[in-house]
Design an enzyme around this catalytic site. Structure first.
Site, PDB file in Angstrom:
ATOM      1  N   LYS A 112       0.831  -1.201   0.000  1.00 17.22           N
ATOM      2  CA  LYS A 112       0.000   0.000   0.000  1.00 17.22           C
ATOM      3  C   LYS A 112       0.872   1.260   0.000  1.00 17.22           C
ATOM      4  O   LYS A 112       0.647   2.180  -0.798  1.00 17.22           O
ATOM      5  CB  LYS A 112      -0.935   0.019   1.205  1.00 17.22           C
ATOM      6  CG  LYS A 112      -1.881   1.212   1.227  1.00 17.22           C
ATOM      7  CD  LYS A 112      -2.669   1.301   2.523  1.00 17.22           C
ATOM      8  CE  LYS A 112      -1.808   1.843   3.639  1.00 17.22           C
ATOM      9  NZ  LYS A 112      -2.573   2.120   4.875  1.00 17.22           N
ATOM     10  N   ASP A 130      -6.574   1.095   1.036  1.00 17.32           N
ATOM     11  CA  ASP A 130      -6.617   1.223   2.491  1.00 17.32           C
ATOM     12  C   ASP A 130      -8.003   0.790   2.974  1.00 17.32           C
ATOM     13  O   ASP A 130      -8.804   0.259   2.204  1.00 17.32           O
ATOM     14  CB  ASP A 130      -6.262   2.641   2.932  1.00 17.32           C
ATOM     15  CG  ASP A 130      -7.346   3.655   2.564  1.00 17.32           C
ATOM     16  OD1 ASP A 130      -8.272   3.314   1.781  1.00 17.32           O
ATOM     17  OD2 ASP A 130      -7.275   4.796   3.047  1.00 17.32           O
TER      18      ASP A 130
END
Length: 216
Positions: A112, A130
């Site tokens: 991420k 997320d």
């Protein structure tokens, strides 16, 4: 969906404050399980003192901790950020690498974080999933999947190519301000009629009204 989100916010970006790719890398690393607001408060003070790998490495773990002590998991994050700075100096000449593999090889950097840096600092059409994006993708039916990597892969297929560069910013902001976890603001949602979530909060469907002030 993305045409409407683009109309409301033509140039979306991260709410983390940064001025260089390295500052962004540090900020995103610190933002895990923390709010952007909290990270920004810490980095405003930190970056005035140390905002390069050499400066962070010189600060050391104990020197870094007081600047980020208000952020969750600050002990672990301090160790990772200092180790990251040392590795950047040793392996990359103090520069932030521009590949996912090299980024993910840095301490404290997962997929991420790497995707955020590639997208926001270097203009790559990556999608960083997320909790907000995971929720929006599943709740709306845009890209339902059971884990974040599967959502990322599904979004890359579902999002039209012309929207890929900005897609994760639109989805994060939509999840943060409208499609919230506990009480989604469905009456003011510009994509309400496209959403497959069955338990919408009450209110009249909201279309895109250019004259109505919009949240960021």
């Amino acid at each position: 969906m993305f045409s409407r989100l683009a109309q409301l916010n033509p140039s979306p970006t991260t709410e983390l404050e940064y001025s260089t790719p390295y500052e962004l890398l540090v900020a995103v690393t610190l933002s895990a399980q923390a709010t952007d607001v909290g990270v920004n408060k810490a980095t405003r003070k930190l970056f005035k003192v140390a905002n390069t790998p050499a400066a962070i490495a010189a600060l050391g773990v104990e020197g870094l901790k007081p600047y980020i002590a208000t952020i969750g998991l600050f002990n672990t994050k301090a160790a990772n950020v200092v180790a990251m700075a040392q590795q950047l100096l040793r392996d990359h000449g103090g520069q932030v690498p521009r590949t996912r593999e090299a980024l993910q090889a840095l301490p404290g950097v997962g997929r991420k974080t790497a995707n955020v840096v590639l997208n926001t600092a270097f203009g790559e059409p990556t999608i960083a999933v997320d909790t907000h994006i995971f929720r929006v993708a599943n709740r709306t039916g845009l890209a339902p999947a059971k884990d974040v990597r599967a959502v990322e892969d599904a979004l890359e297929k579902a999002v039209p190519p012309r929207f890929l560069q900005d897609a994760h910013h639109w989805l994060i902001l939509h999840g943060r301000y409208v499609c919230k976890a506990r009480t989604p603001d469905c009456p003011h949602c510009p994509i309400r009629d496209l959403c497959r979530f069955p338990d919408k909060t009450p209110g009249e469907p909201a279309g895109v009204d250019p004259d109505r002030p919009q949240r960021p």
